[in-house]
Design a protein around this motif. Structure first.
Motif, PDB file in Angstrom:
ATOM      1  N   THR A   1      15.702   0.918  30.335  1.00 52.27           N
ATOM      2  CA  THR A   1      14.420   0.510  30.887  1.00 52.27           C
ATOM      3  C   THR A   1      13.466   1.684  31.099  1.00 52.27           C
ATOM      4  O   THR A   1      12.331   1.485  31.524  1.00 52.27           O
ATOM      5  CB  THR A   1      14.615  -0.224  32.227  1.00 52.27           C
ATOM      6  N   GLY A   2      13.925   2.903  30.835  1.00 52.51           N
ATOM      7  CA  GLY A   2      13.059   4.068  30.982  1.00 52.51           C
ATOM      8  C   GLY A   2      12.489   4.521  29.652  1.00 52.51           C
ATOM      9  O   GLY A   2      12.595   3.838  28.624  1.00 52.51           O
ATOM     10  N   ASP A   3      11.856   5.685  29.675  1.00 48.95           N
ATOM     11  CA  ASP A   3      11.347   6.255  28.422  1.00 48.95           C
ATOM     12  C   ASP A   3      12.496   6.760  27.552  1.00 48.95           C
ATOM     13  O   ASP A   3      12.398   6.760  26.323  1.00 48.95           O
ATOM     14  CB  ASP A   3      10.392   7.409  28.733  1.00 48.95           C
TER      15      ASP A   3
ATOM     16  N   VAL B   1      26.945  -9.164  40.593  1.00 45.18           N
ATOM     17  CA  VAL B   1      26.192  -8.309  41.513  1.00 45.18           C
ATOM     18  C   VAL B   1      26.043  -6.904  40.944  1.00 45.18           C
ATOM     19  O   VAL B   1      24.935  -6.398  40.777  1.00 45.18           O
ATOM     20  CB  VAL B   1      26.873  -8.254  42.894  1.00 45.18           C
ATOM     21  N   THR B   2      27.177  -6.273  40.606  1.00 50.38           N
ATOM     22  CA  THR B   2      27.129  -4.887  40.127  1.00 50.38           C
ATOM     23  C   THR B   2      26.806  -4.781  38.645  1.00 50.38           C
ATOM     24  O   THR B   2      26.430  -3.707  38.165  1.00 50.38           O
ATOM     25  CB  THR B   2      28.484  -4.191  40.370  1.00 50.38           C
ATOM     26  N   LEU B   3      26.991  -5.857  37.903  1.00 47.74           N
ATOM     27  CA  LEU B   3      26.815  -5.924  36.438  1.00 47.74           C
ATOM     28  C   LEU B   3      27.887  -5.143  35.670  1.00 47.74           C
ATOM     29  O   LEU B   3      27.812  -5.026  34.443  1.00 47.74           O
ATOM     30  CB  LEU B   3      25.421  -5.428  36.018  1.00 47.74           C
TER      31      LEU B   3
ATOM     32  N   ILE C   1      20.919  -8.786  29.660  1.00 50.97           N
ATOM     33  CA  ILE C   1      21.704  -8.316  28.517  1.00 50.97           C
ATOM     34  C   ILE C   1      21.563  -6.804  28.354  1.00 50.97           C
ATOM     35  O   ILE C   1      22.543  -6.080  28.154  1.00 50.97           O
ATOM     36  CB  ILE C   1      21.273  -9.050  27.234  1.00 50.97           C
ATOM     37  N   LEU C   2      20.343  -6.298  28.481  1.00 49.68           N
ATOM     38  CA  LEU C   2      20.124  -4.865  28.336  1.00 49.68           C
ATOM     39  C   LEU C   2      20.809  -4.081  29.454  1.00 49.68           C
ATOM     40  O   LEU C   2      21.376  -3.007  29.221  1.00 49.68           O
ATOM     41  CB  LEU C   2      18.624  -4.556  28.322  1.00 49.68           C
ATOM     42  N   LYS C   3      20.767  -4.629  30.660  1.00 55.77           N
ATOM     43  CA  LYS C   3      21.367  -3.928  31.800  1.00 55.77           C
ATOM     44  C   LYS C   3      22.886  -3.920  31.746  1.00 55.77           C
ATOM     45  O   LYS C   3      23.525  -3.025  32.306  1.00 55.77           O
ATOM     46  CB  LYS C   3      20.903  -4.568  33.111  1.00 55.77           C
ATOM     47  N   THR C   4      23.467  -4.926  31.119  1.00 55.50           N
ATOM     48  CA  THR C   4      24.932  -5.008  31.088  1.00 55.50           C
ATOM     49  C   THR C   4      25.546  -4.334  29.871  1.00 55.50           C
ATOM     50  O   THR C   4      26.773  -4.243  29.779  1.00 55.50           O
ATOM     51  CB  THR C   4      25.398  -6.478  31.135  1.00 55.50           C
ATOM     52  N   GLN C   5      24.745  -3.867  28.937  1.00 53.57           N
ATOM     53  CA  GLN C   5      25.310  -3.180  27.776  1.00 53.57           C
ATOM     54  C   GLN C   5      26.040  -1.926  28.244  1.00 53.57           C
ATOM     55  O   GLN C   5      25.480  -1.082  28.945  1.00 53.57           O
ATOM     56  CB  GLN C   5      24.224  -2.826  26.764  1.00 53.57           C
ATOM     57  N   TYR C   6      27.289  -1.792  27.852  1.00 59.66           N
ATOM     58  CA  TYR C   6      28.154  -0.750  28.406  1.00 59.66           C
ATOM     59  C   TYR C   6      27.909   0.599  27.720  1.00 59.66           C
ATOM     60  O   TYR C   6      27.638   0.664  26.524  1.00 59.66           O
ATOM     61  CB  TYR C   6      29.623  -1.139  28.229  1.00 59.66           C
ATOM     62  N   LYS C   7      28.014   1.672  28.522  1.00 65.47           N
ATOM     63  CA  LYS C   7      27.832   3.019  27.992  1.00 65.47           C
ATOM     64  C   LYS C   7      29.135   3.806  28.079  1.00 65.47           C
ATOM     65  O   LYS C   7      29.822   3.790  29.092  1.00 65.47           O
ATOM     66  CB  LYS C   7      26.745   3.758  28.767  1.00 65.47           C
ATOM     67  N   GLN C   8      29.440   4.494  26.998  1.00 67.21           N
ATOM     68  CA  GLN C   8      30.531   5.458  26.967  1.00 67.21           C
ATOM     69  C   GLN C   8      29.918   6.837  26.786  1.00 67.21           C
ATOM     70  O   GLN C   8      29.206   7.073  25.804  1.00 67.21           O
ATOM     71  CB  GLN C   8      31.489   5.180  25.805  1.00 67.21           C
ATOM     72  N   ASP C   9      30.169   7.720  27.742  1.00 68.07           N
ATOM     73  CA  ASP C   9      29.609   9.080  27.670  1.00 68.07           C
ATOM     74  C   ASP C   9      28.106   9.049  27.443  1.00 68.07           C
ATOM     75  O   ASP C   9      27.549   9.839  26.671  1.00 68.07           O
ATOM     76  CB  ASP C   9      30.285   9.891  26.559  1.00 68.07           C
ATOM     77  N   GLY C  10      27.434   8.111  28.122  1.00 62.16           N
ATOM     78  CA  GLY C  10      25.984   8.035  28.040  1.00 62.16           C
ATOM     79  C   GLY C  10      25.449   7.319  26.817  1.00 62.16           C
ATOM     80  O   GLY C  10      24.241   7.213  26.643  1.00 62.16           O
ATOM     81  N   ILE C  11      26.328   6.788  25.962  1.00 63.86           N
ATOM     82  CA  ILE C  11      25.913   6.141  24.727  1.00 63.86           C
ATOM     83  C   ILE C  11      26.138   4.631  24.835  1.00 63.86           C
ATOM     84  O   ILE C  11      27.222   4.175  25.190  1.00 63.86           O
ATOM     85  CB  ILE C  11      26.701   6.690  23.511  1.00 63.86           C
TER      86      ILE C  11
END
Length: 669
Positions: free
Chosen positions: A379-381, A214-216, A193-203
């Motif tokens: 998943t990072g800091d 495969v690509t999520l 779920i965390l990996k698939t949350q979509y980002k717009q302009d890094g947000i």
């Protein structure tokens, strides 16, 4: 006789009542008294018959409907197959809930066994990355996608959560070994779920109804279910994350970001109005303006800008509900109010979990402040590069390494003067991309607007960037800087600098080292006053124009030095100058460099400044290729002798005049 007739009437009446209900309503609304009845046992026999040996159930079945002998035989024959088995439309989930409810009142072992078999099916169907497909065993097409559609995956996750938490919601508790598997499956699901949350302009924003297994990345469902952000599915995902006890920092960041996004995309002042026929079927839907309407959210929103859209079965986007045909307009839920529950519960969740303080502490106090990680998936800091920089120690005594995981980081990044000794290290040059699209006219603050356009600005000394793509994506629209450096002892290694006019501003009175880089542009795409050595770089011209526009300080011994490099161009480019003087004391030298045929024989241009022919220093040595024409160069440029060329060493160009036994900043990169 009378009593038998009364009983028959009562039985028929009760049966009519359960047949009038949907299967979902029967499962969830029936009380304990009903689950203790003979009638419930009869329905349970149907549930057991519909279950395939693999453990799951088909969808859209009214399980309470009486079965004929032939239908029962057909279901027995289907048991060995996996035909139709799914978690779509609440299948399998509802049957397991029914079995749990009846087992609580009538603890028959066959109900428990069927429930456990259903649970095993859910565990087996999970992908290694934590997601679940719509159908298992896998079917071709979109059914293999990770499926949030109609809350399929969330329903599974809720089953696992109730069991692992031993909440008592289910009357059947698996063995300890199975519980360990459930806990692991749930954690993997949260990770997905965390990996698939979509980002717009890094947000971080919300989720798509389906994501590629495969690509999520967001994926397409049916023809009218294009890749998009979903208000409906995102709501239940957020509520699931909010139900986790002692949520991790990534979960907190995910929920907080999704909550903010749901607030941004809510639709106010619009109400759905329906027309029904005599049978209660919707025959028309229209959206009407209503200042008092409660907020709504679109089922489908464009990934780039959250714009709601609608589709017929032809898959063509429309931006108004009344533009699509009656069948899809009336037979599909295009709007939802489900996110209202997220907004309702959010403040209480924040307070209960001390979210604000924990997120602040996380940003300010990473585990190792000298080695931090930026990752788009949380998943990072940090999830943005600028956050990592803003929380770095000022003027540190040792290097701060910021490792950036693969991803497209759509953000302006600035390394301030006090952010010395920073290393930005990408996971890979091709896939770790910092991009933004500012340009001169967009900034519009006057004649110096160019200097406000950089995607990455470096003002601090002792900076290193490796394995990155740094891009200004504005296009060919005038001055638009990708990388700006105005400081000293800066190394850019194995990076791609992408842009058009003014791609690289290498300026200031400091020294800069570009090693193993690819730099592209159109006009003056390497410009500024720095002393800069370009070693083993590819310099790619996208238009007939000028490569360099140096403005070297008159007191500097060296300006731009290109060594062991390669000048290339687009196929239609055939008239490029090596450089022209932005300021009249410009210094630019090419040594041991391969020059393509696009380089003009005269090589250099005076920028309509005749005086620059006496003050600028433009020189070459031992170059090669069709673009190297020493006999045809401008007479005021210079071909170096061998002894003169020997002066252009790393130490001379980038070092200082004080000898030292320490490893120099430009060594061992």
């Amino acid at each position: 006789m009378y009593i038998s007739l009364v009983c028959l009437i009562l039985v028929q009446g009760i049966q009519a009542q359960i047949l009038d209900k949907s299967w979902k309503d029967l499962v969830t609304d029936s009380d304990t008294q009903w689950y203790a009845s003979m009638e419930a046992r009869e329905v349970a026999e149907n549930v057991l018959l519909y279950q395939r040996d693999i453990g799951g159930w088909p969808k859209n079945i009214q399980m309470q409907k009486p079965l004929t002998a032939d239908e029962k035989k057909e279901l027995m024959d289907l048991k060995l197959t996996a035909k139709g088995v799914t978690t779509d439309n609440e299948a399998t989930f509802q049957e397991m809930l029914f079995l749990s409810n009846i087992y609580r009142e009538q603890p028959n072992e066959k109900y428990r066994a069927a429930f456990i078999k259903g649970l095993e099916y859910l565990l087996e169907a999970q992908y290694p990355n934590g997601g679940w497909p719509q159908f298992y065993p896998l079917k071709k097409g979109y059914a293999t996608n990770i499926t949030y559609n109609d809350d399929s995956m969330v329903n599974i996750m809720n089953v696992l959560k109730e069991l692992k938490d031993d909440s008592g919601f289910y009357s059947i508790q698996p063995a300890d070994e199975t519980l360990k598997r459930i806990e692991k499956a749930f954690d993997n699901g949260v990770s997905c779920i965390l990996k698939t949350q979509y980002k717009q302009d890094g947000i971080l924003t919300g989720w798509c109804a389906q994501h590629d297994e495969v690509t999520l990345e967001p994926a397409m469902g049916r023809a009218y279910e294009l890749p998009s952000l979903s208000g409906k599915e995102s709501a239940k995902i957020v509520l699931l994350l909010m139900s986790i006890d002692s949520p991790s920092i990534p979960v907190m960041e995910s929920v907080a970001s999704a909550h903010s996004w749901l607030n941004r995309v809510k639709i106010e002042g619009l109400r759905e109005e329906r027309t029904y026929d005599d049978n209660g079927k919707v025959v028309n839907k229209v959206m009407v303006e209503d200042a008092n309407a409660k907020p709504l959210w679109a089922r489908f929103m464009e990934l780039e800008n959250n714009r709601p859209f609608f589709c017929d079965r032809d898959g063509i986007k429309k931006y108004s509900l009344d533009e699509i045909g009656a069948e899809r307009r009336n037979g599909y839920g295009w709007y939802t109010n489900e996110p209202k529950e997220v907004l309702k519960k959010y403040d209480r969740w924040v307070e209960a979990n001390n979210v604000i303080e924990k997120l602040k502490a996380k940003k300010a106090n990473p585990i190792d402040p000298f080695n931090v990680t930026v990752a788009k998936d949380g998943t990072g800091d940090y999830s943005t590069i600028q956050d990592a920089i803003d929380n770095a120690k000022s003027f540190p005594y040792e290097k701060i390494t910021i490792t950036i995981k693969n991803g497209v980081y759509n953000e302006k990044v600035k390394i301030y003067e006090w952010n010395t000794h920073i290393n930005l290290i990408g996971e890979s040059k091709e896939n770790t991309i910092i991009t933004y699209n500012d340009y001169f006219d967009k900034i519009g603050v006057g004649r110096n607007s160019t200097f406000h356009t950089p995607t990455l600005s470096v003002e601090a000394n002792d900076f290193t960037a490796k394995n990155l793509t740094i891009e200004n994506s504005a296009g060919d629209v005038g001055q638009a800087v990708a990388l700006s450096i105005t400081s000293n002892r800066v190394a850019i290694v194995n990076c791609k600098l992408l842009g058009n006019q003014d791609t690289l501003y290498a300026s200031g009175e400091g020294k800069q080292y570009f090693k193993d880089c690819y730099i592209e542009g159109t006009t003056d795409f390497i410009f500024g006053s720095a002393t800069a050595l370009f070693e083993n770089c590819e310099i790619h011209s996208k238009k007939n124009s000028y490569i360099t526009a140096a403005s070297t300080n008159p007191s500097a011994d060296y300006g731009y030095v290109f060594r062991n490099s390669k000048l290339t161009a687009a196929d239609d480019v055939d008239e490029v100058y090596l450089g022209r003087p932005w300021r009249i004391y410009a210094k630019t030298v090419f040594i041991n460099t391969e020059m393509g045929s696009h380089i003009l024989p005269k090589g250099w241009h005076n920028w309509s400044k005749p005086e620059a022919e006496k003050t600028a220093f433009y020189a070459e040595y031992n170059n090669r290729g069709k673009g190297f024409a020493p006999d045809k160069r401008e007479p005021w440029s210079k071909q170096l002798s061998k002894s003169e060329a020997k002066k252009y060493t790393l130490e001379n160009v980038l070092g200082n005049k004080q000898k030292s036994s320490k490893i120099a900043w430009y060594e061992n990169l």
